[in-house]
Every structure is written in structure tokens, then in C-alpha cells.
Design an enzyme around this catalytic site. Sequence first.
Site, mmCIF file in Angstrom:
data_model
loop_
_atom_site.group_PDB
_atom_site.id
_atom_site.type_symbol
_atom_site.label_atom_id
_atom_site.label_comp_id
_atom_site.label_asym_id
_atom_site.label_seq_id
_atom_site.Cartn_x
_atom_site.Cartn_y
_atom_site.Cartn_z
ATOM 1 N N TYR A 87 -9.805 22.642 62.046
ATOM 2 C CA TYR A 87 -10.758 23.469 62.510
ATOM 3 C C TYR A 87 -10.818 24.935 62.299
ATOM 4 O O TYR A 87 -11.823 25.545 61.961
ATOM 5 C CB TYR A 87 -10.479 23.365 64.140
ATOM 6 C CG TYR A 87 -11.390 24.108 65.219
ATOM 7 C CD1 TYR A 87 -12.673 23.759 65.042
ATOM 8 C CD2 TYR A 87 -10.851 25.387 65.828
ATOM 9 C CE1 TYR A 87 -13.548 24.683 66.209
ATOM 10 C CE2 TYR A 87 -11.657 26.011 66.710
ATOM 11 C CZ TYR A 87 -12.909 25.608 66.817
ATOM 12 O OH TYR A 87 -13.559 26.460 67.650
ATOM 13 N N LYS A 91 -13.580 27.335 60.247
ATOM 14 C CA LYS A 91 -13.911 28.468 60.924
ATOM 15 C C LYS A 91 -14.178 29.763 59.881
ATOM 16 O O LYS A 91 -14.990 30.555 59.920
ATOM 17 C CB LYS A 91 -13.511 28.672 62.286
ATOM 18 C CG LYS A 91 -13.565 27.799 63.262
ATOM 19 C CD LYS A 91 -15.045 28.322 63.672
ATOM 20 C CE LYS A 91 -15.686 27.152 64.896
ATOM 21 N NZ LYS A 91 -17.099 27.102 64.848
HETATM 22 N N1 LIG Z 1 -15.672 26.186 74.071
HETATM 23 C C1 LIG Z 1 -14.815 26.958 73.466
HETATM 24 O O1 LIG Z 1 -13.610 27.244 74.033
HETATM 25 C C2 LIG Z 1 -14.887 27.526 72.184
HETATM 26 C C3 LIG Z 1 -14.169 28.525 71.737
HETATM 27 C C4 LIG Z 1 -14.366 29.114 70.508
HETATM 28 C C5 LIG Z 1 -15.179 28.801 69.628
HETATM 29 N N2 LIG Z 1 -16.160 27.760 70.071
HETATM 30 C C6 LIG Z 1 -17.203 27.416 68.977
HETATM 31 O O2 LIG Z 1 -18.635 27.318 69.839
HETATM 32 C C7 LIG Z 1 -19.472 26.433 69.458
HETATM 33 C C8 LIG Z 1 -19.987 25.369 70.273
HETATM 34 O O3 LIG Z 1 -18.749 25.064 71.110
HETATM 35 P P1 LIG Z 1 -18.979 24.128 72.305
HETATM 36 O O4 LIG Z 1 -17.725 24.346 73.164
HETATM 37 O O5 LIG Z 1 -20.189 24.152 73.097
HETATM 38 O O6 LIG Z 1 -18.692 22.777 71.750
HETATM 39 P P2 LIG Z 1 -19.067 21.259 72.584
HETATM 40 O O7 LIG Z 1 -17.849 20.413 71.899
HETATM 41 O O8 LIG Z 1 -18.907 21.383 73.877
HETATM 42 O O9 LIG Z 1 -20.423 20.999 72.035
HETATM 43 C C9 LIG Z 1 -21.011 20.720 70.699
HETATM 44 C C10 LIG Z 1 -22.177 20.248 70.695
HETATM 45 O O10 LIG Z 1 -22.361 19.750 69.329
HETATM 46 C C11 LIG Z 1 -23.022 18.497 69.106
HETATM 47 N N3 LIG Z 1 -22.986 18.053 67.846
HETATM 48 C C12 LIG Z 1 -21.906 17.597 67.444
HETATM 49 N N4 LIG Z 1 -22.323 17.258 65.919
HETATM 50 C C13 LIG Z 1 -23.544 17.249 65.617
HETATM 51 C C14 LIG Z 1 -24.674 17.334 64.790
HETATM 52 N N5 LIG Z 1 -24.233 16.569 63.636
HETATM 53 N N6 LIG Z 1 -25.972 17.729 65.000
HETATM 54 C C15 LIG Z 1 -26.085 18.207 66.303
HETATM 55 N N7 LIG Z 1 -25.334 18.560 67.135
HETATM 56 C C16 LIG Z 1 -24.060 17.831 67.065
HETATM 57 C C17 LIG Z 1 -22.269 17.638 70.288
HETATM 58 O O11 LIG Z 1 -23.094 16.483 70.663
HETATM 59 C C18 LIG Z 1 -22.014 18.771 71.339
HETATM 60 O O12 LIG Z 1 -23.252 18.648 72.418
HETATM 61 C C19 LIG Z 1 -18.619 25.705 68.239
HETATM 62 O O13 LIG Z 1 -18.945 26.312 67.005
HETATM 63 C C20 LIG Z 1 -17.095 25.871 68.594
HETATM 64 O O14 LIG Z 1 -16.128 25.975 67.684
HETATM 65 C C21 LIG Z 1 -16.046 26.990 71.244
#
Ligand SMILES: NC(=O)c1ccc[n+]([C@@H]2O[C@H](COP(=O)([O-])OP(=O)(O)OC[C@H]3O[C@@H](n4cnc5c(N)ncnc54)[C@H](O)[C@@H]3O)[C@@H](O)[C@H]2O)c1
Length: 331
Positions: free
Chosen positions: A141, A145
Site C-alpha cells: 500500500y 502511495k
Molecule cells: N480511509 C482512510 O482512513 C484513508 C486514509 C488514508 C488515505 N486514504 C485514501 O483515500 C482514498 C479513498 O479511500 P476510502 O477510505 O474511501 O477507500 P474505500 O475502500 O472505502 O473506497 C474505495 C472505493 O474504490 C472502489 N474501487 C475499487 N477498485 C475500483 C476500480 N478499479 N474502479 C473504480 N472504483 C474502484 C471501491 O468499490 C470503493 O468504493 C484511497 O486512495 C485511500 O488510499 C484513505
Amino acid sequence: MKRILVTGAGGQIGSWLVPALRELYGQDAVLATDIRPPRTELLEGGPFQLLDCTNQKALGFAAVRHHADTIYHLAALLSAVAEKDPRLAWHVNVSSLEAVLEVARDQHCAVFTPSSIGAFGPDTPKDPTPQDTLMRPTTIYGITKVTGELLCDYYHRRYGVDTRGVRYPGLISYGAPPGGGTTDWAVEIFYRAVEDGHYTCFLREDSRLDMMYMPDAVRAAIGVMEADAERLIHRNAFNITAMQLTPAELADEIRKHLPEFRIDYDVDPVRQEIADSWPDRIDDSAAREEWGWQVEFDITAMTVDMLKHIGGPAAPHGAPTSALERMPLDA
Ligand SMILES: NC(=O)c1ccc[n+]([C@@H]2O[C@H](COP(=O)([O-])OP(=O)(O)OC[C@H]3O[C@@H](n4cnc5c(N)ncnc54)[C@H](O)[C@@H]3O)[C@@H](O)[C@H]2O)c1
């Protein structure tokens, strides 16, 4: 007028960000897309399209049809899920970003891509973690990133694409559940506290990690995209932080409202190792200086609001408010 396309819109962040963007820029201005149908009613009230954003052609068609000028790229596999299938994680996290950047280059779109505290590694200074520092992550991961940050900066320098991002800490929210990250415990603990009065945590009681309440995370995404480009020295990606929590400390805070709440620990070695490789507290002074980032929720305010919205004792009649009421925006 902005025309926005959001990928991965059905996830933990998208289900908050999409309503906020729609309230700010207009319902039809924001096209929500995801590879899965949305699980949440929060995506109603505006256009939605099923879309695998690793498919550059399909993404390009969607952007052209929507006349998009901005892409919020949220689709990704999170840390714990990514560790189960590293090749898939590389494909989803890196190929989708490459597709987004190519579409943005072609269609002259600005791009927001979240990075993460997972971009840091065990050799990074942990407290505080500077904006510009050693980044040698040991998780797939984190590797995706760092790759993403570098690729976004490259597209800005080489092709002039307006790419911007933030390094999110662990995000705490109600509504759509977290997608399989190392900080999911900080969401689960609230639901278990309210529903069962008891939570078994998969991290050690003293594992300190940076965390943020979702309304602040949404304000950060919109804030960095609204920032004056002239003031930006950094782009991909800005450290942002709100609070530093251990499971034991958050349990104590919850006990102020639910005195009977109990927590115990059954440590998952995979997620513990990931957590141990991440910073305790990141330094967000660059975000404050370059685009006026300011946090609003500390542990006390966040705990009250979480319990209010998931039916705890802090405010038992707390009906969900509108997206912008939940997240006062400076914009
Ligand atoms: N939630 C956290 O705590 C957190 C922390 C740091 C960074 N982030 C980053 O923020 C971003 C969003 O995170 P999140 O928490 O909403 O993640 P999540 O897992 O809740 O949501 C990700 C979404 O992406 C969709 N997805 C997966 N593969 C796909 C594809 N090929 N095409 C289209 N959609 C696809 C999934 O269906 C899901 O709805 C990510 O880049 C994550 O790394 C999140």
C-alpha cells in the site's frame, strides 16, 4: 462552474465527499463513479455511473461526456486488503492513477489524489514526521502511495497537469464502513461501544497513530483543490493531521459517555506490523502555510459527534445533518 468526476465514490471518503461537492458546486456538476453500485443513500441526488477506473478508455469517455474539469480520484485498495493481494493492489492503485492522469492530461482536468501516512516507513522520523523526509514504506500500500505521489508530481512538472493531494491519517466516520485499513479499529470501536458495550481491538493498546474526523478530511480535499496555485510549493502530497490516538486513549474518551464500555485486545500481527511502521504524529505546517489548512475536530469533539450520529448517549436524537452543516467549509 466546476464539473467534477469522482472515482471510488461509494467508499468511506466518497460517501462524504460527493454530497459536500454537490452542495458546493451543484448536484449535476458532480458525477459519482465506482466499480460497484453504491451501498449508501448518500450518493443519491446526482448522477452515478458504474466505472472501472483502471479502464482508461471508459474513464476518458465518462470525463468527456460529463465535460469534467476536475477528477477526485478515490478508488484504491487500502492497507490491510492490499497486503492480501499485492499484485491486485498495484494494479488498482497505480494503473488507475496512470489512467486518471492520462485522461487529465488529454482533457485538461485538475486531479486530487489522496496519499496516506502509509507512504512513510519504519525509518521515517515518527514524531513529528516532516513534510519532506525519508520515505521507504515496507507495505505494498505504501509503495503504491509513494509511487502515486511521484507520478502526480511528474505529470505536473512534465505536462502541466494541476495535480494536488494530501497524506491522510486514519479517517474516522459514520455511514459507509471503512474499506480494510489498519486504522479501521477507530471506527469499529464506536459501533461496538454503542451496540455491544464491548470491543476487541486488533492493535495493541499503546499503538499511537495519527487520526482525523471525516468532516475535516473532506474540507482538506476541497481546500487544497481550491487553493491559489501560486502559493503552492508542494503538491503531492501535503501532510495533514488532527489528533494522535491509541486504542486505550480512545476507549477512555468513549467511557466519558458510556462508563460501562470495555475494551480488550486480540492483536493481528499483520496490521500491528503495518501500524508500527507508520508515524505517531505528522507535521502539517506546510499545509497550514501554503493553503491555510486548519483542523476543527479534536478527540473530544469527534467523540461527541460520532456518538451523536450512531445513536450513542451524547445526543440520542442526532439526525444526520446536511453535508455542509456537518463540515463547515471556508470555501
Ligand atoms: N480511509 C482512510 O482512513 C484513508 C486514509 C488514508 C488515505 N486514504 C485514501 O483515500 C482514498 C479513498 O479511500 P476510502 O477510505 O474511501 O477507500 P474505500 O475502500 O472505502 O473506497 C474505495 C472505493 O474504490 C472502489 N474501487 C475499487 N477498485 C475500483 C476500480 N478499479 N474502479 C473504480 N472504483 C474502484 C471501491 O468499490 C470503493 O468504493 C484511497 O486512495 C485511500 O488510499 C484513505
